[in-house]
Design a protein around this motif. Structure first.
Motif, PDB file in Angstrom:
ATOM      1  N   TYR A 160      -3.710  44.478  27.331  1.00 29.05           N
ATOM      2  CA  TYR A 160      -3.508  45.942  27.294  1.00 29.05           C
ATOM      3  C   TYR A 160      -2.467  46.439  28.299  1.00 29.05           C
ATOM      4  O   TYR A 160      -1.978  47.568  28.203  1.00 29.05           O
ATOM      5  CB  TYR A 160      -4.837  46.680  27.464  1.00 29.05           C
ATOM      6  CG  TYR A 160      -5.639  46.389  28.723  1.00 29.05           C
ATOM      7  CD1 TYR A 160      -5.248  46.874  29.965  1.00 29.05           C
ATOM      8  CD2 TYR A 160      -6.800  45.629  28.671  1.00 29.05           C
ATOM      9  CE1 TYR A 160      -5.984  46.606  31.108  1.00 29.05           C
ATOM     10  CE2 TYR A 160      -7.557  45.373  29.813  1.00 29.05           C
ATOM     11  CZ  TYR A 160      -7.124  45.862  31.027  1.00 29.05           C
ATOM     12  OH  TYR A 160      -7.868  45.614  32.182  1.00 29.05           O
ATOM     13  N   TYR A 171      -8.048  51.377  28.985  1.00 28.29           N
ATOM     14  CA  TYR A 171      -8.899  50.177  28.905  1.00 28.29           C
ATOM     15  C   TYR A 171      -9.795  50.060  30.128  1.00 28.29           C
ATOM     16  O   TYR A 171     -10.958  49.680  30.039  1.00 28.29           O
ATOM     17  CB  TYR A 171      -8.044  48.916  28.709  1.00 28.29           C
ATOM     18  CG  TYR A 171      -7.812  48.601  27.252  1.00 28.29           C
ATOM     19  CD1 TYR A 171      -6.749  49.177  26.566  1.00 28.29           C
ATOM     20  CD2 TYR A 171      -8.701  47.809  26.521  1.00 28.29           C
ATOM     21  CE1 TYR A 171      -6.559  48.945  25.212  1.00 28.29           C
ATOM     22  CE2 TYR A 171      -8.514  47.556  25.170  1.00 28.29           C
ATOM     23  CZ  TYR A 171      -7.445  48.135  24.527  1.00 28.29           C
ATOM     24  OH  TYR A 171      -7.270  47.917  23.176  1.00 28.29           O
ATOM     25  N   ARG A 174     -12.673  52.088  29.930  1.00 31.47           N
ATOM     26  CA  ARG A 174     -13.528  51.674  28.811  1.00 31.47           C
ATOM     27  C   ARG A 174     -13.536  52.710  27.687  1.00 31.47           C
ATOM     28  O   ARG A 174     -14.518  52.850  26.970  1.00 31.47           O
ATOM     29  CB  ARG A 174     -14.987  51.398  29.245  1.00 31.47           C
ATOM     30  CG  ARG A 174     -15.199  50.625  30.509  1.00 31.47           C
ATOM     31  CD  ARG A 174     -14.702  49.232  30.461  1.00 31.47           C
ATOM     32  NE  ARG A 174     -15.315  48.451  29.381  1.00 31.47           N
ATOM     33  CZ  ARG A 174     -14.783  47.288  28.944  1.00 31.47           C
ATOM     34  NH1 ARG A 174     -13.658  46.831  29.454  1.00 31.47           N
ATOM     35  NH2 ARG A 174     -15.361  46.604  27.980  1.00 31.47           N
ATOM     36  N   ASP A 178     -12.224  47.479  21.902  1.00 28.68           N
ATOM     37  CA  ASP A 178     -12.045  46.116  22.432  1.00 28.68           C
ATOM     38  C   ASP A 178     -10.845  45.425  21.799  1.00 28.68           C
ATOM     39  O   ASP A 178     -10.221  44.558  22.392  1.00 28.68           O
ATOM     40  CB  ASP A 178     -13.304  45.272  22.161  1.00 28.68           C
ATOM     41  CG  ASP A 178     -14.480  45.758  22.983  1.00 28.68           C
ATOM     42  OD1 ASP A 178     -15.633  45.407  22.668  1.00 28.68           O
ATOM     43  OD2 ASP A 178     -14.235  46.534  23.951  1.00 28.68           O
ATOM     44  N   PHE A 179     -10.591  45.763  20.542  1.00 34.91           N
ATOM     45  CA  PHE A 179      -9.477  45.141  19.823  1.00 34.91           C
ATOM     46  C   PHE A 179      -8.910  46.147  18.829  1.00 34.91           C
ATOM     47  O   PHE A 179      -9.666  46.914  18.221  1.00 34.91           O
ATOM     48  CB  PHE A 179      -9.953  43.889  19.059  1.00 34.91           C
ATOM     49  CG  PHE A 179      -8.890  43.277  18.182  1.00 34.91           C
ATOM     50  CD1 PHE A 179      -8.766  43.659  16.838  1.00 34.91           C
ATOM     51  CD2 PHE A 179      -7.979  42.362  18.681  1.00 34.91           C
ATOM     52  CE1 PHE A 179      -7.763  43.124  16.030  1.00 34.91           C
ATOM     53  CE2 PHE A 179      -6.984  41.803  17.880  1.00 34.91           C
ATOM     54  CZ  PHE A 179      -6.871  42.191  16.555  1.00 34.91           C
ATOM     55  N   ALA A 211      -5.864  43.824  22.780  1.00 36.84           N
ATOM     56  CA  ALA A 211      -7.289  43.527  23.005  1.00 36.84           C
ATOM     57  C   ALA A 211      -7.639  43.685  24.478  1.00 36.84           C
ATOM     58  O   ALA A 211      -6.759  43.876  25.327  1.00 36.84           O
ATOM     59  CB  ALA A 211      -7.601  42.105  22.532  1.00 36.84           C
ATOM     60  N   ASP A 212      -8.939  43.590  24.728  1.00 35.91           N
ATOM     61  CA  ASP A 212      -9.463  43.930  26.052  1.00 35.91           C
ATOM     62  C   ASP A 212      -9.291  42.790  27.057  1.00 35.91           C
ATOM     63  O   ASP A 212     -10.258  42.253  27.585  1.00 35.91           O
ATOM     64  CB  ASP A 212     -10.958  44.323  25.925  1.00 35.91           C
ATOM     65  CG  ASP A 212     -11.509  44.872  27.232  1.00 35.91           C
ATOM     66  OD1 ASP A 212     -12.742  44.948  27.378  1.00 35.91           O
ATOM     67  OD2 ASP A 212     -10.683  45.208  28.127  1.00 35.91           O
TER      68      ASP A 212
END
Ligand SMILES: NC(=O)C1=CN([C@@H]2O[C@H](COP(=O)(O)OP(=O)(O)OC[C@H]3O[C@@H](n4cnc5c(N)ncnc54)[C@H](OP(=O)(O)O)[C@@H]3O)[C@@H](O)[C@H]2O)C=CC1
Ligand SMILES: CC(=O)N[C@@H](CCC(=O)OP(=O)(O)O)C(=O)O
Length: 317
Positions: A160, A171, A174, A178-179, A211-212
């Motif tokens: 990210y 990210y 949160r 996640d993706f 993605a995370d």
């Protein structure tokens, strides 16, 4: 003692325009430890003030632009207005990558590319995805194995940090998925450089994702081998890539035996905090399929560490 003083006096002066951003911060960190480079900073309160920048630019050897595209164009124009006092420019943005008069900052691209970068006043640092895609495509086109009008598809996943400060904040708070697959308008900003330096006459289809994980990147190109004119094997492709990057210290073609040992799996983060890039050919000759994969750190060989590699070439360090 004298040598140290001399080193400080002879140090190349570098201004990182946008030094507080994701790319800029890492470049600053990488340069901060060096005796052969003196970082010249601007008053943060005046970081967007053209007059303040112009004065500072007249006194440095190189400016590295770590800015959004429009700001990068403005800073490049400021440099051009300095005439004989103009520093060299290394632009990390997308703004000048296929612009006339700008060398493409991928030294491993082809024979003589590093010399072009050494001699250039203006160098454009490649995009992260583009670095992986071009590394895979260009040698195959040059070798006649991949026709320029071949319908290439490129898939990728990035950490990210690729989205800069704003995406990092999402990210880390949160608040991001996640993706995510994105760029589904099929207009990604890396396509012009991928087409130009990949020497493709047909625009590839590119589907990026994020993605995370903070850093790391995989760029993959699937191929139906029997649709290629010479009907090459995976080993043929690996040989062409291996020849192109045989003496490259930052690009490594992973041998088939090592690839086989990875049991069909590949994570994205093992090259983080390096300037390395690994290329792999995953082939299935029974089905005549291959997937070519580049692994790199989006902030490393995909941005800041590539910028330092280019800086060293441009300043003769
Ligand atoms: N992140 C990555 O993986 C990569 C990014 N790049 C490219 O590098 C460039 C920078 O990206 P990134 O570091 O991620 O972006 P960031 O948003 O993290 O940082 C951009 C920085 O530029 C500053 N800035 C904006 N406008 C001006 C201006 N006119 N004058 C001076 N400073 C300004 C911002 O300050 P403020 O926040 O105060 O506005 C910010 O500190 C972009 O073009 C990006 O496309 C290239 C390769 C990889
Ligand atoms: C995850 C994410 O958003 N990635 C960015 C690419 C960042 C990058 O490296 O591109 P530039 O060098 O051209 O800035 C994107 O797809 O726009």
């Amino acid at each position: 003692m004298v040598a140290e003083v001399l080193a400080d006096v002879l140090a190349a002066k570098v201004f990182i325009d946008g030094e507080a951003g994701t790319t800029g911060l890492l470049i600053r960190e990488l340069l901060g430890a060096r005796r052969d480079v003196e970082i010249v900073s601007i008053d943060p309160a005046r970081r967007k003030d053209a007059a303040a920048k112009k004065d500072l630019l007249a006194g440095v050897d190189l400016t590295i632009l770590c800015l959004p595209d429009d700001a990068a164009k403005e800073s490049a124009a400021l440099v051009a207005s300095l005439g004989s006092r103009a520093p060299k420019v290394l632009d990390a943005s997308t703004a000048h990558r296929v612009a006339p008069g700008w060398a493409y900052g991928f030294p491993e691209l082809a024979e003589g590319q590093a010399d072009q970068i050494r001699a250039a006043q203006f160098v454009a640092n490649p995009g992260c995805y583009a670095t992986g895609a071009i590394a895979l495509i260009r040698p195959l086109v040059d070798a006649g194995l991949l026709p320029p009008d071949f319908p290439v598809t490129i898939n990728a996943v990035s950490g990210y940090s690729g989205g800069g400060k704003s995406m990092i904040a999402e990210y880390e708070a949160r608040t991001a998925p996640d993706f995510e697959i994105y760029g589904l308008g099929l207009e990604h900003k890396h396509m012009p450089e991928i087409q130009h330096y990949g020497r493709l006459s047909r625009r590839a289809i590119f589907v990026p994702s994020v993605a995370d994980f903070r850093q790391g990147m995989l760029v993959s190109i699937p191929l139906h081998l029997d649709t290629l004119p010479g009907k090459p094997t995976g080993a043929d492709i690996e040989a062409v890539l291996g020849k192109r990057y045989a003496d490259g210290s930052f690009v490594r073609v992973v041998p088939a035996a090592e690839v086989a040992g990875e049991r069909g799996k590949l994570e994205a983060e093992s090259l983080n905090d390096t300037n390395q890039m690994e290329l792999r050919v995953h082939a299935n000759e029974k089905h005549r399929h291959a997937v070519l994969i580049a692994k790199l750190d989006n902030l490393g060989k995909g941005a800041s560490r590539a910028a330092v590699q280019n800086m060293e070439l441009m300043l003769g360090l």
